[in-house]
Scaffold this motif. Structure first.
Motif, PDB file in Angstrom:
ATOM      1  N   CYS A   1     -10.622   0.616  32.483  1.00  0.00           N
ATOM      2  CA  CYS A   1      -9.854   1.300  31.439  1.00  0.00           C
ATOM      3  C   CYS A   1      -9.224   2.592  31.977  1.00  0.00           C
ATOM      4  O   CYS A   1      -9.148   3.596  31.265  1.00  0.00           O
ATOM      5  CB  CYS A   1     -10.717   1.601  30.222  1.00  0.00           C
ATOM      6  N   GLY A   2      -8.793   2.531  33.236  1.00  0.00           N
ATOM      7  CA  GLY A   2      -7.976   3.614  33.761  1.00  0.00           C
ATOM      8  C   GLY A   2      -8.709   4.782  34.380  1.00  0.00           C
ATOM      9  O   GLY A   2      -8.073   5.730  34.854  1.00  0.00           O
ATOM     10  N   ARG A   3     -10.008   4.752  34.427  1.00  0.00           N
ATOM     11  CA  ARG A   3     -10.756   5.910  34.940  1.00  0.00           C
ATOM     12  C   ARG A   3     -10.314   6.310  36.346  1.00  0.00           C
ATOM     13  O   ARG A   3     -10.201   7.486  36.665  1.00  0.00           O
ATOM     14  CB  ARG A   3     -12.267   5.591  34.902  1.00  0.00           C
ATOM     15  N   THR A   4     -10.073   5.283  37.192  1.00  0.00           N
ATOM     16  CA  THR A   4      -9.685   5.604  38.578  1.00  0.00           C
ATOM     17  C   THR A   4      -8.171   5.586  38.772  1.00  0.00           C
ATOM     18  O   THR A   4      -7.697   5.785  39.884  1.00  0.00           O
ATOM     19  CB  THR A   4     -10.326   4.614  39.578  1.00  0.00           C
ATOM     20  N   GLY A   5      -7.438   5.288  37.699  1.00  0.00           N
ATOM     21  CA  GLY A   5      -5.977   5.209  37.793  1.00  0.00           C
ATOM     22  C   GLY A   5      -5.477   3.927  37.139  1.00  0.00           C
ATOM     23  O   GLY A   5      -5.085   3.937  35.969  1.00  0.00           O
ATOM     24  N   PRO A   6      -5.505   2.809  37.846  1.00  0.00           N
ATOM     25  CA  PRO A   6      -5.070   1.543  37.239  1.00  0.00           C
ATOM     26  C   PRO A   6      -6.060   1.085  36.162  1.00  0.00           C
ATOM     27  O   PRO A   6      -7.193   1.590  36.111  1.00  0.00           O
ATOM     28  CB  PRO A   6      -5.059   0.581  38.418  1.00  0.00           C
ATOM     29  N   PHE A   7      -5.636   0.121  35.324  1.00  0.00           N
ATOM     30  CA  PHE A   7      -6.530  -0.299  34.246  1.00  0.00           C
ATOM     31  C   PHE A   7      -7.857  -0.803  34.815  1.00  0.00           C
ATOM     32  O   PHE A   7      -8.924  -0.360  34.393  1.00  0.00           O
ATOM     33  CB  PHE A   7      -5.886  -1.384  33.378  1.00  0.00           C
ATOM     34  N   PHE A   8      -7.755  -1.758  35.750  1.00  0.00           N
ATOM     35  CA  PHE A   8      -8.992  -2.210  36.405  1.00  0.00           C
ATOM     36  C   PHE A   8      -9.159  -1.426  37.700  1.00  0.00           C
ATOM     37  O   PHE A   8      -8.201  -1.254  38.462  1.00  0.00           O
ATOM     38  CB  PHE A   8      -8.914  -3.709  36.728  1.00  0.00           C
ATOM     39  N   SER A   9     -10.367  -1.038  37.968  1.00  0.00           N
ATOM     40  CA  SER A   9     -10.582  -0.205  39.154  1.00  0.00           C
ATOM     41  C   SER A   9     -10.421  -1.006  40.432  1.00  0.00           C
ATOM     42  O   SER A   9     -10.227  -0.435  41.496  1.00  0.00           O
ATOM     43  CB  SER A   9     -11.980   0.409  39.100  1.00  0.00           C
ATOM     44  N   PHE A  10     -10.502  -2.347  40.338  1.00  0.00           N
ATOM     45  CA  PHE A  10     -10.427  -3.148  41.568  1.00  0.00           C
ATOM     46  C   PHE A  10      -8.986  -3.435  41.974  1.00  0.00           C
ATOM     47  O   PHE A  10      -8.741  -4.004  43.035  1.00  0.00           O
ATOM     48  CB  PHE A  10     -11.221  -4.449  41.407  1.00  0.00           C
ATOM     49  N   GLU A  11      -8.020  -3.043  41.134  1.00  0.00           N
ATOM     50  CA  GLU A  11      -6.617  -3.318  41.475  1.00  0.00           C
ATOM     51  C   GLU A  11      -6.225  -2.670  42.798  1.00  0.00           C
ATOM     52  O   GLU A  11      -5.430  -3.219  43.556  1.00  0.00           O
ATOM     53  CB  GLU A  11      -5.701  -2.822  40.356  1.00  0.00           C
ATOM     54  N   ILE A  12      -6.813  -1.534  43.059  1.00  0.00           N
ATOM     55  CA  ILE A  12      -6.479  -0.803  44.280  1.00  0.00           C
ATOM     56  C   ILE A  12      -6.754  -1.622  45.531  1.00  0.00           C
ATOM     57  O   ILE A  12      -6.128  -1.437  46.575  1.00  0.00           O
ATOM     58  CB  ILE A  12      -7.275   0.531  44.319  1.00  0.00           C
ATOM     59  N   ALA A  13      -7.715  -2.577  45.422  1.00  0.00           N
ATOM     60  CA  ALA A  13      -8.079  -3.384  46.586  1.00  0.00           C
ATOM     61  C   ALA A  13      -7.340  -4.715  46.617  1.00  0.00           C
ATOM     62  O   ALA A  13      -7.454  -5.470  47.588  1.00  0.00           O
ATOM     63  CB  ALA A  13      -9.593  -3.635  46.602  1.00  0.00           C
ATOM     64  N   GLY A  14      -6.621  -5.006  45.564  1.00  0.00           N
ATOM     65  CA  GLY A  14      -5.894  -6.266  45.536  1.00  0.00           C
ATOM     66  C   GLY A  14      -6.772  -7.496  45.449  1.00  0.00           C
ATOM     67  O   GLY A  14      -6.383  -8.587  45.867  1.00  0.00           O
ATOM     68  N   ILE A  15      -7.975  -7.336  44.910  1.00  0.00           N
ATOM     69  CA  ILE A  15      -8.882  -8.480  44.798  1.00  0.00           C
ATOM     70  C   ILE A  15      -8.939  -8.985  43.356  1.00  0.00           C
ATOM     71  O   ILE A  15      -8.560  -8.273  42.432  1.00  0.00           O
ATOM     72  CB  ILE A  15     -10.316  -8.123  45.258  1.00  0.00           C
ATOM     73  N   THR A  16      -9.383 -10.214  43.184  1.00  0.00           N
ATOM     74  CA  THR A  16      -9.577 -10.789  41.856  1.00  0.00           C
ATOM     75  C   THR A  16     -11.026 -11.234  41.730  1.00  0.00           C
ATOM     76  O   THR A  16     -11.401 -12.291  42.234  1.00  0.00           O
ATOM     77  CB  THR A  16      -8.653 -11.991  41.620  1.00  0.00           C
ATOM     78  N   PRO A  17     -11.839 -10.434  41.071  1.00  0.00           N
ATOM     79  CA  PRO A  17     -13.245 -10.830  40.922  1.00  0.00           C
ATOM     80  C   PRO A  17     -13.364 -12.118  40.092  1.00  0.00           C
ATOM     81  O   PRO A  17     -12.461 -12.455  39.338  1.00  0.00           O
ATOM     82  CB  PRO A  17     -13.860  -9.647  40.169  1.00  0.00           C
ATOM     83  N   ASP A  18     -14.494 -12.791  40.242  1.00  0.00           N
ATOM     84  CA  ASP A  18     -14.739 -13.986  39.431  1.00  0.00           C
ATOM     85  C   ASP A  18     -15.103 -13.621  37.998  1.00  0.00           C
ATOM     86  O   ASP A  18     -14.732 -14.319  37.062  1.00  0.00           O
ATOM     87  CB  ASP A  18     -15.879 -14.803  40.061  1.00  0.00           C
ATOM     88  N   ILE A  19     -15.827 -12.546  37.855  1.00  0.00           N
ATOM     89  CA  ILE A  19     -16.265 -12.084  36.541  1.00  0.00           C
ATOM     90  C   ILE A  19     -16.085 -10.569  36.508  1.00  0.00           C
ATOM     91  O   ILE A  19     -16.339  -9.892  37.509  1.00  0.00           O
ATOM     92  CB  ILE A  19     -17.749 -12.450  36.282  1.00  0.00           C
ATOM     93  N   VAL A  20     -15.634 -10.051  35.366  1.00  0.00           N
ATOM     94  CA  VAL A  20     -15.455  -8.609  35.202  1.00  0.00           C
ATOM     95  C   VAL A  20     -16.134  -8.180  33.905  1.00  0.00           C
ATOM     96  O   VAL A  20     -16.009  -8.865  32.881  1.00  0.00           O
ATOM     97  CB  VAL A  20     -13.956  -8.232  35.127  1.00  0.00           C
ATOM     98  N   THR A  21     -16.846  -7.086  33.954  1.00  0.00           N
ATOM     99  CA  THR A  21     -17.443  -6.552  32.727  1.00  0.00           C
ATOM    100  C   THR A  21     -16.709  -5.276  32.316  1.00  0.00           C
ATOM    101  O   THR A  21     -16.380  -4.447  33.146  1.00  0.00           O
ATOM    102  CB  THR A  21     -18.926  -6.208  32.951  1.00  0.00           C
ATOM    103  N   LEU A  22     -16.468  -5.153  31.025  1.00  0.00           N
ATOM    104  CA  LEU A  22     -15.834  -3.956  30.463  1.00  0.00           C
ATOM    105  C   LEU A  22     -16.631  -3.506  29.247  1.00  0.00           C
ATOM    106  O   LEU A  22     -17.140  -4.324  28.481  1.00  0.00           O
ATOM    107  CB  LEU A  22     -14.389  -4.253  30.021  1.00  0.00           C
TER     108      LEU A  22
END
Lengths: 420, 420, 420, 420
Positions: free
Chosen positions: A247-268
């Motif tokens: 939810c934007g804490r690190t900048g982008p909505f998902f914090s993993f966007e910066i790494a360009g990865i797609t996790p299998d499961i995400v918790t919010l």
């Protein structure tokens, strides 16, 4: 920790488990934006933001209006997992503005409305999909207090509270655990591939991209990519716990966007509801959605007031990149001030990403003192890390630059006093 | 279960785990008192009440006013376990009107805001206090979906969702499990006292006084007393899970009052917030409050809007015995109608206490059909029991007699059709 | 692996679990010294020695005489843990010639007569003494097949046989696991001292000084000393599993003597009985002897014929240092030949200590082929390591130099053939 | 329990865990038939027989001759699971005289040579075959001291020795646990069939037909048949642990023959070796033999001297029904004497089958006193049961009537003294 003269009902009736009320011995009455007001009339600038649950500030007026309108109009309040208009609006908004622009085709589960509950759902699903029990977690991870979530949490005091041995989880070193002395994943990769290592084959890895409670430990994008690749190549599911960093804490909505990865499961959870109301989501790749109807349930999955504020928050903040850029800029501002402090004082260092930033003291007692002095000056900031050695900043993303500077100057003065 | 033409975003984006939305295929928009309205304009009388989370009805106007005033006035929304004015008002009200009149000196813990979370807190505390791991639960118990709560839950489908073996819990027969053929506690007492029985010595027993999800199984007061005595004499803690049966569901505020017992630990959630907002409490005898500060935490412990509506609900409904008497009377009304149905049709029986009542069908398929027909006629009622063989009624306690009669007549007709 | 024409009763009646009978498809009838004879008259030189249970050779004449005399004289055969003359003689001899000269004041427990049983006893005792559950084991460890012993064993195929998740054990890297690239105990020490690491605090560390089954992995004395110091300073018990490496296999009676450490608990089995008869010991520092009478029992703790041969073996071989010096010399002889092979052929290396020596093939298939060719030439040698990549030599310590040279020449030829 | 003047090496060097040496404070030197001789020249008549490991008496001359001949002839002593002549002779003899005449087509596994090890093998196999973890055991069961075996054992003192919570096992009431007051399997059947009972679905049931250690509790044939049928109909494996009750102890070779049932898995140890030498077997229906080669191993699986005496014992005692009839007759003789004692003295009752017979004292202290007095008069008999309330008789099956009468008269006198 309770002073003898504390005859308040909090001290006499509430359980000894209470904690923040001891660090911040006042009684709060109202709040707005970046400020909380105590009943004695004192105002406190909030660098804590509900431990990350108030990314858009207290009682954000846009969200508040939507919430009041909804309640006044007798919108459905509580609906378990029935279909409601408010839920549909949230789902549509989340799909249009969050998932689609990022090319994500996750299915969305509404577990119970807390971070622990979405972690429990994620772990259950990973185990069900793979037929394996073991989970890999990381040193200094924090995922929650229920038995499943606690088993993948690092803090030894909290683990001891379980009262049963915590099993089915094996810790691995988080990024930079050895200060760069050891190659990434050397140990993890070796024991995974050695059929004689004694490591139970894991169902999943669960990771935070920045460990907030663990001491503002920041995983580098390349480390996250290597972890994702390790999981992919060994057929292990990757769960990113984005409860605090999403939810934007690190900048982008998902914090993993910066790494360009797609996790299998995400918790919010935390800030997903926007207004501080309990809400949580579990996102999963569609092919992992093997739940039977009702297999994981819970009374408060359908907290519609939170759906309303969640929808309003997305519409207000995530239809363009204004907030993301602002967060990056403010993060730099904090980091700069912290770097100055680090240069100025021995035994002080700094780390962080976006608007989660830590001021790290070699002497743990100093971080606690800094936060105590800051409270006296009207600033709320908490410590984290295994020895409470880090002053952790989680200000509302909507904080103004002036507020930020005000708070940082209080911290700078407190640091100067403590390190003098 | 999803019909092929269901192209709604619920079917395409929401996880397969959704359940009630399948039984009740409509989209709800607003609600008031005992009624829910769908967006197609249809009204549904609610005999389900949020699975017991809406004992005071939907959007109860007294509570709503307090809630709106609080939000409009920028009262603190989210506070973790900080002290707030709203929390103090709740604590004072709860102590004055609930605890003191009943001679209870419990300490109050605010765990995460769900039933599962208060159960997890209760189990952790019982294990910490006793230094033992094992818990006794009962056949057909339901306590929640997180790993600890699930381990003491009976339903085999839900247990299988854990993905790890569920251990540290041993089921014992609930009251009347053998239809009166076997003496109460014969087995439990025998294995407790036999040092060769192989039963791990339990930290605690966790029990519901009426098992709602388990099929409206009602424990007699004398059974509860015997259980309390058994625990007392063997130094085992007694946890009453009053998440669904507390807050007046069976008549008195606490469901165990009828037996004259004082559990060591009590869990509350669902209707404690009054308005359907997430909130939970763990009550414990003062000497059991051995928590270290922060040992069990959670982001949404301080859901202040729920404290406000919880306070309003107590002030409105629990300062005299009006509601309790009304619940008893309405319970009898339902029981009478159900008894008539039971007399009228073969393979139908009935059981319940206060305003939790079950219509039990020997042929499980019939209960599902009855609820389906009822939905078609504008009534929401769900099934429970291991084979979904029970039509379970949990109407708002505030339902009018006319509404009650209306709903019961729909159920009677549906039963007649199905059993014809 | 069974050839189609194998209609023997071994193939038809014995379980599929049999293993050595597949590698060495013949039927053995008698044995003497370093030789086993098959019923077809073929003799096999034994470089395997009962997996280390026959350190003094087959049917050693000195021990045999003592055994026959005892049986003929109607000495007690089976006595559980009653006091017997044969047990006293063993205890006195063990104390005088083994414990006292080494300054060890261990108490002696007779658990069930197998290695797994002494490991189970050691783990139980360590947990009882410390009140903790967790055990640290090492990559590629082998400690036995019963549930407790299996949980600290590395081999994934054997672990899978448990049928329940193996918990309460965490693997750490054995010495040289990273080929010297990582500092010793970097990971272990770090997670022990980090209260946020998520590692359950261990009751004990269990270690082999040389991992036989794991692939002849040799722990350096300095690594063992550092491990002992790590345990001592963190109040963790150190268990040395000397089941295979004790009784002189590496030179001194206890394999840990080379490091100058004193473990808290020591397990012995295999060659302790001297003659290949089932027997095991658990040694513990006196202050750890907190067992209640009968708390750990077993029918075959008092296998008196084994006490008789154990006593004779100590008197014959451990009253001076002849055997120890001979073992060192023979070990060097093997190591020299192996070093030559390693120089001669690519992808071949060697490691070992005393008379446990391994010839390691980069291509695992080659080790299996070498052992197969050796069998054809009348030599018994087995592979070990997670991929069966090591030809493991465990010859009787009493083997003559001529026998040793004969066997080594067979191995050299086989290696040459396979690596050509 | 050790008297202060006990300066023997047993008291100073052997672990506190020793037990029988405390009840019988003498040092045994030799033995023959039904008699053990202490080094002070006293003879003791043995009503204990190695806890059932010496069904054919001490140093039985026929077995002894075979054993000595084998050793003198340099027969293979130790062979792991290699094929040997001695093993083949055992397998052929076991098939011809034990399995075939009883119509049993079991496969035979040689696990480690103890009862605990065959139980561990049986549990692992049952879990592997079914893919389930949970095992049903019975109140007052005894199956061994290793972690898996201990988890299905009832005795709370021994369970506590595990040091970890014992899980994956649920106790059910053994036959007559409620003195006939409750219908057989009422509870077990109900929880198995109730999908809401919370019982994890079991892989297997493990049962002794007579619980020796548990207090000579005798399962009726009809109860065993009902149990076998319950397992069959619910697809649960039935394991009969015949370690103590097999090899003719109750009359027939297998103790379950009396019920006409065929267990899926059978464990044997104790008297299977005939001479008191460590040996164990795991028998399984052929379709259950899903072991991978080497998946369960152990150093002392091939204790050939025990194979030799096992073969001799079968040839001597199991080629006709002489022993079985004699056991039945002697069992009646003991039961008759015990019945007389029971008639004569208040608070004394009796139970048993074949040559396992118990004299039960309502006052547990009396059983201990009776055994103490018996020892003083030269008779070895031990107590069993959760409170040591049973004098348990396990005389050699080969005991003469005169010896039996002699021993029984000592017991009768001791009982008279204690109950006077």
């Amino acid at each position: 920790m309770t002073t003898p003269e504390d005859n308040s009902i909090f001290a006499t009736l509430e359980s000894e488990v209470r904690s923040y009320s001891r660090s911040w011995p006042t009684v709060f009455s109202s709040a707005s934006g970046s400020w909380m007001r105590a009943e004695d009339g004192r105002d406190y600038l909030d660098f804590f933001a509900g431990a990350g649950a108030l990314n858009y500030g207290h009682n954000n007026p846009v969200l508040k209006q939507a919430l009041v309108d909804y309640i006044v109009g007798d919108g459905i309040t509580h609906s378990l997992d029935m279909s409601t208009v408010a839920k549909r609006q949230f789902l549509e908004t989340f799909q249009r503005h969050i998932l689609e622009p990022r090319g994500l085709d996750y299915k969305v589960q509404f577990p119970g409305p807390t971070g622990a509950n979405t972690v429990e759902a994620a772990l259950k699903l990973a185990r069900k999909v793979t037929g394996r029990e073991s989970i890999i977690n990381f040193t200094n991870a924090f995922h929650g207090m229920t038995l499943g979530a606690l088993s993948v949490t690092g803090n030894s005091m909290k683990r001891a509270g379980a009262g049963v041995p915590l099993v089915h989880a094996t810790p691995m070193p988080f990024d930079n655990y050895f200060d760069g002395a050891t190659e990434d994943f050397h140990w993890f990769e070796r024991v995974l591939d050695d059929s004689g290592s004694g490591l139970n084959r894991p169902a999943a890895v669960i990771v935070e991209t920045v460990q907030g409670e663990g001491g503002v430990n920041v995983a580098r994008p390349e480390w996250l990519r290597a972890l994702a690749e390790l999981c992919r190549s060994r057929d292990i599911l990757l769960i990113v716990d984005d409860v605090q960093m999403g939810c934007g804490r690190t900048g982008p909505f998902f914090s993993f966007e910066i790494a360009g990865i797609t996790p299998d499961i995400v918790t919010l959870s935390k800030s997903i509801g926007g207004y501080g109301l309990p809400m949580a989501l579990t996102l999963m790749r569609p092919e992992l959605d093997v739940w039977a109807p009702g297999e994981h349930n819970g009374t408060f999955r359908g907290n519609n007031p939170a759906f309303v504020t969640a929808t309003a928050a997305i519409e207000q903040y995530w239809t363009d990149d204004t907030l993301e850029r602002s967060t990056a800029a403010k993060g730099k501002r904090i980091a700069q001030i912290f770097a100055n402090l680090s240069d100025q004082f021995d035994g002080v260092s700094t780390r962080g990403r976006g608007m989660v930033q830590g001021l790290v003291f070699d002497d743990p007692g100093r971080a606690v003192k800094v936060c105590g002095l800051a409270f006296d000056e009207g600033l709320l900031a908490e410590t984290s890390g295994p020895s409470d050695e880090v002053v952790k900043l989680l200000p509302p993303l909507t904080m103004t630059d002036a507020e930020l500077d005000h708070g940082l100057s209080i911290l700078a003065e407190a640091t100067a006093k403590v390190c003098a």
